[in-house]
Design a protein around this motif. Structure first.
Motif, short mmCIF file in Angstrom:
data_model
loop_
_atom_site.label_atom_id
_atom_site.label_comp_id
_atom_site.label_asym_id
_atom_site.label_seq_id
_atom_site.Cartn_x
_atom_site.Cartn_y
_atom_site.Cartn_z
N LEU A 296 0.86 -1.17 0.00
CA LEU A 296 0.00 0.00 0.00
C LEU A 296 0.90 1.24 0.00
CD1 LEU A 296 -2.68 1.57 0.28
CD2 LEU A 296 -2.49 1.25 2.77
N ARG A 297 0.70 2.10 -0.98
CA ARG A 297 1.54 3.30 -1.12
C ARG A 297 0.65 4.53 -0.97
NH1 ARG A 297 5.06 3.32 -6.33
NH2 ARG A 297 5.92 1.54 -5.15
N LEU A 298 0.98 5.37 0.06
CA LEU A 298 0.28 6.61 0.34
C LEU A 298 1.19 7.78 -0.01
CD1 LEU A 298 -1.12 5.59 3.84
CD2 LEU A 298 -2.30 5.42 1.65
N ARG A 299 0.70 8.73 -0.76
CA ARG A 299 1.55 9.83 -1.23
C ARG A 299 0.76 11.13 -1.21
NH1 ARG A 299 3.73 9.10 -7.12
NH2 ARG A 299 4.88 7.43 -6.06
N ASN A 300 1.42 12.17 -0.72
CA ASN A 300 0.92 13.53 -0.87
C ASN A 300 2.10 14.44 -1.21
OD1 ASN A 300 2.26 13.80 1.51
ND2 ASN A 300 0.51 14.47 2.72
N GLN A 301 1.90 15.73 -1.17
CA GLN A 301 2.95 16.66 -1.57
C GLN A 301 4.13 16.64 -0.63
OE1 GLN A 301 1.25 20.53 -2.06
NE2 GLN A 301 -0.16 19.91 -3.69
N HIS A 302 3.98 16.13 0.60
CA HIS A 302 5.08 16.13 1.57
C HIS A 302 5.88 14.84 1.56
CE1 HIS A 302 3.10 19.48 4.21
NE2 HIS A 302 3.62 19.93 3.08
N GLY A 303 5.39 13.80 0.94
CA GLY A 303 6.18 12.57 0.92
C GLY A 303 5.33 11.35 0.65
N THR A 304 5.98 10.21 0.77
CA THR A 304 5.36 8.93 0.45
C THR A 304 5.58 7.97 1.60
OG1 THR A 304 5.77 9.28 -1.90
CG2 THR A 304 5.28 7.03 -1.21
N THR A 305 4.55 7.18 1.90
CA THR A 305 4.62 6.16 2.94
C THR A 305 4.17 4.84 2.34
OG1 THR A 305 4.19 7.80 4.67
CG2 THR A 305 3.84 5.48 5.22
N GLU A 306 4.91 3.78 2.62
CA GLU A 306 4.58 2.47 2.09
C GLU A 306 4.45 1.47 3.24
OE1 GLU A 306 7.31 1.12 -0.79
OE2 GLU A 306 6.73 2.58 -2.34
N ALA A 307 3.54 0.50 3.03
CA ALA A 307 3.36 -0.61 3.97
C ALA A 307 3.20 -1.88 3.14
CB ALA A 307 2.13 -0.38 4.86
N SER A 308 3.92 -2.93 3.52
CA SER A 308 3.94 -4.16 2.73
C SER A 308 3.60 -5.34 3.60
CB SER A 308 5.33 -4.38 2.09
OG SER A 308 5.65 -3.31 1.22
N THR A 309 2.99 -6.35 2.96
CA THR A 309 2.66 -7.61 3.61
C THR A 309 2.80 -8.72 2.59
OG1 THR A 309 1.03 -8.80 4.92
CG2 THR A 309 0.21 -7.46 3.11
N ARG A 310 2.63 -9.94 3.00
CA ARG A 310 2.82 -11.11 2.15
C ARG A 310 1.52 -11.88 2.06
NH1 ARG A 310 6.30 -12.71 -1.81
NH2 ARG A 310 6.28 -14.98 -1.99
N LEU A 311 1.11 -12.21 0.83
CA LEU A 311 -0.08 -13.01 0.59
C LEU A 311 0.36 -14.40 0.16
CD1 LEU A 311 -3.12 -13.43 0.21
CD2 LEU A 311 -2.90 -12.50 -2.10
N ILE A 312 -0.09 -15.42 0.91
CA ILE A 312 0.22 -16.82 0.62
C ILE A 312 -1.08 -17.53 0.30
CG2 ILE A 312 1.22 -18.96 1.51
CD1 ILE A 312 2.90 -17.27 3.41
N VAL A 313 -1.17 -18.09 -0.92
CA VAL A 313 -2.36 -18.81 -1.37
C VAL A 313 -2.02 -20.29 -1.41
CG1 VAL A 313 -4.05 -19.09 -3.21
CG2 VAL A 313 -3.11 -16.81 -2.72
N LEU A 314 -2.81 -21.09 -0.67
CA LEU A 314 -2.59 -22.54 -0.60
C LEU A 314 -3.48 -23.24 -1.61
CD1 LEU A 314 -2.46 -23.06 3.28
CD2 LEU A 314 -0.57 -22.64 1.68
N ASP A 315 -2.90 -24.31 -2.27
CA ASP A 315 -3.66 -25.07 -3.25
C ASP A 315 -3.05 -26.46 -3.36
OD1 ASP A 315 -5.49 -25.74 -5.10
OD2 ASP A 315 -4.90 -24.27 -6.62
N LYS A 316 -3.68 -27.31 -4.15
CA LYS A 316 -3.15 -28.64 -4.37
C LYS A 316 -1.86 -28.54 -5.18
CE LYS A 316 -7.71 -30.85 -4.46
NZ LYS A 316 -8.64 -31.68 -5.27
N PRO A 317 -0.94 -29.48 -4.96
CA PRO A 317 0.30 -29.44 -5.76
C PRO A 317 0.05 -29.85 -7.20
CG PRO A 317 0.28 -31.39 -4.38
CD PRO A 317 -0.93 -30.59 -3.98
N THR A 318 0.94 -29.44 -8.07
CA THR A 318 0.89 -29.90 -9.46
C THR A 318 1.44 -31.31 -9.55
OG1 THR A 318 3.07 -28.93 -9.90
CG2 THR A 318 1.14 -27.53 -10.31
N SER A 319 1.24 -31.92 -10.69
CA SER A 319 1.66 -33.32 -10.86
C SER A 319 3.17 -33.41 -10.84
CB SER A 319 1.12 -33.86 -12.19
OG SER A 319 1.64 -33.10 -13.27
N PRO A 320 3.73 -34.58 -10.39
CA PRO A 320 5.18 -34.77 -10.44
C PRO A 320 5.68 -34.69 -11.88
CG PRO A 320 4.17 -36.40 -9.00
CD PRO A 320 3.04 -35.70 -9.70
N LEU A 321 6.96 -34.42 -12.03
CA LEU A 321 7.55 -34.21 -13.34
C LEU A 321 8.29 -35.45 -13.79
CD1 LEU A 321 8.96 -30.59 -12.86
CD2 LEU A 321 6.75 -31.28 -13.83
N GLY A 322 8.10 -35.81 -15.04
CA GLY A 322 8.81 -36.94 -15.63
C GLY A 322 9.90 -36.46 -16.57
#
Length: 1370
Positions: free
Chosen positions: A745-771
């Motif tokens: 999230l990036r907040l900006r005005n004429q005096h400066g910029t402020t940023e805040a970051s986080t991590r999104l982890i999405v869980l799902d089934k694995p893909t098939s094994p590789l041959g």
């Protein structure tokens, strides 16, 4: 091999055969059909004066011939009279001519060459120097100033005076048709090379080349004179002095820095011009004035400048009714006067000197008296300090103070060095310092009566020095000296008027004026004792105002004693700096004074700051003063000023209020968010946006750096962003694994910029094994294989893999169970020869992956192992041979069970198994004991796996069953037998055999190293049996060391080095040419290529130099050198390429040269009209105009043929005529004759020029016999030449033909002379006399044939003489 292949490049090259006009000569040319345009010679930038001609030249090549066009960046080139472009497709030369350059022609010009395979562009700039002639200046002056009647009468008197005669008549050059030559003709000549003069004259129809050259020199001198006159009032200076060209500039500025280019014909001159940087000693300061007053800004420069730039409110200021720009006589002080200041003049004004600038405000106050509003106040001018404008002495004083400040810093550095050295050797260092300091005092340190000020410094000795007569000496009492021993650290300061004083930590410092006799304060020591000669109220006890140099004797030699001296005034060592901070943070401002005894005050926006204010902390640390704002708020923004002792420094504090986030909210927002696939992810963060003009915050959401925007969720995933004044919310619907990443999230005005970051982890089934599956082991008992894990594990760790098996040919799948998270499996429930297929799934906490189905895997395939490496003999004895070997690279898919070892005697075909009791050898080594002493054996080995034995290895080297031998000794008589540029050969003698010490050698190794390398390299991997060896692939002319090593079964013997290094080159050979049939003369048609090949033999490799007429060949000529040959190539020949080409081959042994004459010509043009004239009865004189090619071809001659009406066949009358006249004899009356004249050269014969008909047919008349009266007639006469000899100039090696006509009766006797020596008996000259036409032919003219030639005709009645001079040119 090259036999059956053809490259694509070769297919695009065509060979064109052309038959020459010379018999027996066939010319071959190669043409490349596919080629993009390439500029062989690019255009260069030009700098041309206005009114001159500018010529851009380039040379382009390409196949097919490209189309050349010219364009300019900012203008039109449609006017063909002003922009003349030429392009010669045969030579590739193209040019753009601008006959008369004007200021509007300053631009960038581009040349485009285009064909169907590509395009090439070259660019050049044209810079135009504007020149104002004196005539133009006089016309302007006449328009402005009315003529004086008295001056007009003087002009009338001057006009009546006769003009002085010209010393030299001007050369007049006209065209061939008699017309005047265009002025552009001279402009083109001045910008062209000398070799193009003849071509340009031919184009303009000018034949008088000598007159053209003289007139061209006059034109150049006139241009130089006009340029020098026009440059008197210009900024740029360009003139020629002899062979030198002077480039300069008047009133230079930093913008003039750079490289200036000047076009001088075919040469481009350039000069680097640099301007020193100028700084400000005194900058302009803020001026406050009332309406109607005049305001003045003043500054002082470090270097003199005639003028500087003044800017007012971002606009350039010029001298006029409103502003006045003035500079002092020394060009250091510059002043801007703003007349009748008004509110509209309020703003920032700047002074710009080179790359430096300074600026200040002009504040205009409202008029206190409303009745005087809008009226100018006469005689009132306001300067920077707010007072009335005085003289320039104040600025001079400030300049001197600046110089004194710099000297003060220099003296402080010297004093520091003296203090450090005084601890080691006080007496000698002090005497040297005071003598040097006394000599370095400037004139500004003198008093009003001319004497110098003194410096008081206490260094531990009782010493006083004065410069002025009558100066009073002060001494120290023992008590005073003791009080000074307590502190050895002091500081040196300089007072406001130039005095230098040293201060101790315990004393006060004050300064007094040395010129008025009154001090400003009394100086006291640390113990409170008043110094002798001074009172506490600051008045001097004597009239002498010189400060005395005090140097008292120190009592403790280990300590430097400091003293206190009087001084006044402080200055800023470091001023305040602007500060930009954020709300809630700490801000600090500091400055440093030159003294620590002075207190100062802090101000904010003009109001004094008290130390008791809330968040402000004021502190002082010695000379440093500091103001700290503990927690900044918006009200803390403003202008801060610190004042001390009448001096001040200012700076601005700007408090910004960017968007802020609560730390607790930021911590909770930064924690990673884990969501299952297909669910929604929501992010929300509150924030605070303050006031203070920062404006509302701009909100932006980013995923892995890419900005997110609102979108519909119908496509499988949606984004919705909610923006509020205090918080923002992000909704990601139906997230997938691809949505995982960093959300910002990036907040900006004429005096400066402020940023805040986080991590999104999405869980799902694995893909098939590789041959594909890789088989590790396949046998009748198991199938061991492996695979690769899934590319994406779904965000969770893989727990295990589930496997299913299907036998090929059946429809059912059998579950094999689960295996831990390792991607491999060993199936032991298999049958030999069966084929199986497997299904594999990965298992995580989120579920099962898709299937991986393997290929059919066979159990127990008959795959035999590969062949091991050949066995290696470890050691050999008379009863045992020890061997070892390496396993095979391919095991056949199963483990190796063992090895089978076999042996064979030399000269036998039977292999015998050595394995004991037919058992397999488990290890990779074996000791063979079944051997016979003295016999020679070889061995081989085979590997066995579950499928059976594999292939046998290659046999080992033969080895004898005997005890080890002794190594051989050194070889003898090593010598070099042959050398070349790439190899050399060696030979040697076998080493001696000594029983029990050294055995016989069985082979030899040769090692070599370069002189600069310390390591030896072995040339042969296996030993050689012969006592000779050749080393190939060496670097030419390199130095090598060589040694030979003998070897046998007992090992290598000691090396034998060659006693000296070997130089890789053949034996020295003097250069000589090997082509005995080399031609010495060659005729080439203009436009064809010239190729000369020279073969030679030389050692060492020689240097080859090609010369043309004893000068190096031009850049058009391509020279290719190789070993033993050299080739010269001219791709497209011109007539100027004719000459004698010499090749010089030279090396350290000697040199050899060979020359070949090359004549480049073409079919000659026919001669001019033929005229016939009869001077002697029975003869006809044929004369004609020369061929146009005669001037360009010195071997061109003429052939005259005749047609008789009686014979009706053409017969040649004369050949090889180098003149334009021939007398034909035996002309019969009554017949008609026709003559033809041909021009002939080495290439061929021209079209003939026909003559008019000569003579008439004889008509039959009536026969009348008239018997004349008998009358005797005396026809005798003395000899006389009626056609004299002409001057001759013949080229060396060519023929020369001289002829003259003589009459006389009786027939005179003809004698030829050269330098008064008779030539009638000389067989080198062919002399003939036919019907009075005397001729002399020299077959091959040489330098010995030069001189005076004369012809003598003598009979009984007299003698006649005719002479001429023959000159021979090379």
């Amino acid at each position: 091999m090259w036999k059956g292949t053809k490259s694509s490049k070769a297919s695009s090259v065509k060979e064109v055969k052309k038959r020459s006009r010379l018999p027996g000569l066939l010319l071959g040319q190669f043409e490349d059909d596919e080629n993009t345009p390439v500029f062989l010679k690019k255009t260069v930038p030009l700098t041309v004066e206005e009114g001159n001609a500018a010529v851009f030249r380039a040379k382009v090549t390409g196949q097919p011939k490209p189309q050349v066009t010219w364009k300019r960046a900012k203008g039109d080139m449609s006017d063909q009279d002003r922009f003349m472009s030429k392009y010669d497709e045969s030579t590739g030369e193209c040019s753009l001519q601008i006959p008369t350059v004007c200021e509007d022609d300053r631009d960038t010009y581009k040349c485009f060459a285009v064909n169907k395979y590509g395009k090439a562009v070259c660019t050049a700039a044209l810079n135009v120097i504007v020149v104002a002639s004196n005539k133009q200046k006089e016309d302007v002056m006449q328009d402005v100033v009315a003529p004086d009647p008295a001056e007009f009468r003087k002009l009338l008197r001057k006009s009546k005076e006769p003009e002085a005669p010209q010393l030299q008549q001007q050369v007049v050059v006209k065209r061939e048709d008699g017309g005047e030559v265009d002025e552009s003709f001279w402009d083109i000549l001045m910008s062209s090379e000398k070799r193009d003069y003849e071509r340009i004259c031919t184009e303009f129809g000018v034949k008088d080349l000598r007159g053209m050259l003289r007139r061209l020199e006059e034109k150049k001198q006139e241009r130089e004179d006009e340029r020098s006159k026009g440059e008197q009032d210009q900024k740029n200076i360009l003139k020629s002095v002899g062979k030198k060209t002077v480039i300069g500039a008047r009133d230079h500025s930093p913008e003039d820095t750079g490289r200036n280019h000047v076009d001088r014909g075919v040469k481009m001159l350039s000069a680097e011009f640099k301007v020193c940087n100028v700084g400000f000693v005194v900058r302009i300061e803020e001026v406050k004035a009332q309406e109607g007053e005049d305001a003045v800004f003043q500054c002082v420069l470090t270097l003199p400048m005639s003028k500087i730039r003044w800017m007012g409110k971002n606009a350039m200021l010029q001298s006029g009714d409103k502003h006045s720009l003035v500079a002092s006589e020394d060009k250091l002080t510059h002043r801007l006067l703003i007349k009748d200041a008004r509110q509209a003049d309020r703003g920032v004004y700047a002074a710009i000197a080179g790359a430096k600038s300074c600026s200040a405000w002009l504040l205009v106050g409202a008029d206190a008296d409303p009745t005087d509003a809008g009226k100018k106040r006469e005689g009132k001018t306001t300067s920077a300090d707010g007072a009335g404008l005085g003289s320039e002495t104040d600025l001079g004083k400030m300049n001197r103070e600046q110089q004194e400040k710099e000297m003060n810093e220099a003296i402080m550095k010297i004093m520091k060095i003296i203090n450090e050295s005084a601890m080691r050797n006080m007496d000698e260092s002090a005497e040297e310092f005071f003598s040097a300091a006394d000599g370095r005092l400037t004139d500004g340190d003198k008093t009003s009566d001319g004497s110098r000020r003194g410096v008081t410094i206490a260094n531990g000795e009782d010493r006083s020095v004065t410069d002025a007569p009558g100066a009073r000496r002060d001494t120290l009492t023992p008590s005073d000296q003791a009080s000074r021993d307590g502190d050895t650290s002091g500081k040196v300061g300089r007072t406001e008027h130039g005095e230098v004083a040293r201060r101790g930590h315990g004393g006060e410092v004050a300064g007094g004026r040395s010129g008025d006799g009154v001090g400003s304060a009394g100086g006291r020591r640390g113990d409170g004792v008043e110094e002798e000669g001074w009172r506490a109220d600051g008045e001097s006890t004597g009239e002498n105002t010189d400060v005395v140099l005090m140097h008292s004797r120190r009592k403790r030699p280990a300590c430097l004693i400091q003293d206190t001296e009087i001084g006044t005034g402080v200055h800023f060592v470091r001023g305040l700096c602007d500060v930009t901070t954020i709300v809630g943070q700490r801000a600090e401002m500091s400055c440093k004074l030159s003294a620590d005894h002075c207190d100062g005050c802090w101000f904010k926006d003009g109001k004094k700051i008290s130390p008791a204010e809330g968040d402000l902390i004021i502190s002082q640390d010695g000379c440093s003063h500091r103001l700290v704002i503990v927690s900044c708020e918006e009200e803390h923004s403003g202008k801060y000023r610190f004042e001390a002792d009448g001096r001040k420094t200012e700076a601005t504090v700007q408090v910004k209020d960017p968007p802020r986030v609560d730390p607790g909210d930021l911590a909770s927002f930064s924690e990673p968010l884990t969501v299952r696939a297909g669910h929604n992810a929501v992010f929300r963060l509150p924030f605070l946006v303050g006031g203070g003009g920062g404006g509302p915050a701009t909100i932006g959401w980013f995923l892995e750096g890419d900005e997110l925007h609102d979108q519909d969720a119908g496509s499988g995933g949606g984004v919705k962003i909610e923006r509020f004044s205090s918080h923002s919310r992000l909704l990601l619907s139906k997230v997938t694994r691809r949505t995982s990443g960093t959300v910002t999230l990036r907040l900006r005005n004429q005096h400066g910029t402020t940023e805040a970051s986080t991590r999104l982890i999405v869980l799902d089934k694995p893909t098939s094994p590789l041959g594909p599956a890789e088989v590790l082991e396949s046998s009748g008992s198991c199938v061991h294989f492996k695979w690769r894990p899934p590319k994406d594990d779904g965000g969770s760790e893989i727990i295990s893999y589930t496997l299913e098996r299907q036998q090929v040919g059946r429809n059912t799948w059998k579950k094999l169970g689960e295996t831990p998270g390792v991607p491999c499996y060993r199936d032991t429930d298999v049958e030999l020869g069966r084929r199986y297929c497997y299904r594999i799934r990965a298992v995580t906490s989120e579920g099962f992956s898709n299937l991986l189905e393997t290929e059919d895997l066979q159990a127990g395939t008959l795959a035999f192992p590969g062949a091991p490496a050949p066995p290696t003999v470890v050691s050999s004895f008379k009863d045992v041979i020890n061997l070892c070997w390496a396993p095979p690279a391919y095991s056949g898919g199963s483990r190796i069970l063992g090895y089978i070892l076999e042996k064979r005697k030399n000269n036998s075909n039977l292999w015998t198994i050595i394995n004991p009791d037919n058992e397999l050898i488990k290890e990779k080594k074996c000791s063979v004991t079944d051997v016979v002493e003295g016999m020679e054996y070889e061995f081989r080995v085979a590997a066995i796996n579950l499928s059976g034995p594999g292939e046998s290895s290659n046999p080992s080297e033969f080895v004898y069953a005997r005890d080890p031998k002794k190594p051989p000794g050194k070889v003898m008589a090593v010598k070099v037998t042959e050398t070349s540029y790439s190899h050399f050969s060696l030979s040697w003698t076998k080493p001696e055999v000594k029983e029990g010490v050294q055995d016989e050698a069985k082979g030899y190794f040769v090692e070599v190293r370069q002189t600069e390398v310390s390591e030896w390299s072995r040339c042969n991997v296996t030993s050689v049996l012969l006592t000779s060896y050749s080393l190939k692939g060496l670097k030419p002319m390199d130095l090598y060391w060589v040694r030979v090593i003998a070897t046998n079964h007992g090992g290598d013997g000691p090396p034998q080095d060659l006693d000296k290094y070997i130089l890789v080159m053949p034996l020295p050979i003097r250069p000589r040419f090997t082509d005995n049939k080399m031609k010495t003369f060659m005729v080439i048609r203009a436009g064809n290529s010239v190729r000369i090949n020279i073969n030679f033999e030389a050692s060492p490799r020689p240097d080859v130099l090609w010369l043309k007429d004893n000068a190096p060949v031009s850049k058009r000529v391509t020279v290719s050198n190789s070993e033993g040959s050299s080739q010269m190539l001219i791709p497209t020949s011109e007539r100027s390429d004719s000459g004698v080409y010499t090749v010089l081959v030279k090396n350290m042994v000697g040199q050899e040269t060979v020359s070949m004459e090359v004549r480049v010509t073409d079919d000659p043009k026919p001669p001019g009209p033929i005229e016939l004239e009869e001077n002697v009865s029975g003869t006809v004189t044929v004369s004609w105009d020369p061929s146009p090619d005669e001037k360009r071809d010195d071997r061109l001659h003429y052939v005259v043929s005749k047609l008789d009406s009686a014979k009706r066949t053409w017969s040649t009358v004369a050949e090889r005529l180098f003149n334009h006249k021939l007398t034909v004899c035996n002309i019969m009356p009554g017949r008609e004759y026709h003559f033809r004249v041909y021009a002939r050269n080495d290439m061929g014969t021209s079209v003939p020029s026909e003559s008019p008909t000569w003579g008439r047919e004889k008509t039959k008349e009536k026969f009348v016999v008239n018997v004349p009266t008998q009358k005797d007639c005396d026809l005798r006469c003395a000899p006389a030449f009626f056609v004299p000899l002409k001057l001759h100039s013949a080229p060396q090696g060519y023929e020369c033909y001289m002829s003259c006509a003589v009459k006389g009766d009786p027939k005179p006797r003809i004698t030829w002379f050269r330098n008064n020596v008779s030539l009638n008996t000389d067989t080198n000259y062919y002399i003939s006399n036919t019907c009075g036409v005397c001729s002399l032919l020299i077959l091959r003219v040489g330098a010995k044939d030069m001189g005076e030639y004369s012809v003598s005709a003598e009979n009984n009645l007299g003698r006649a003489l005719c002479s001429t001079i023959l000159s021979v040119r090379e």
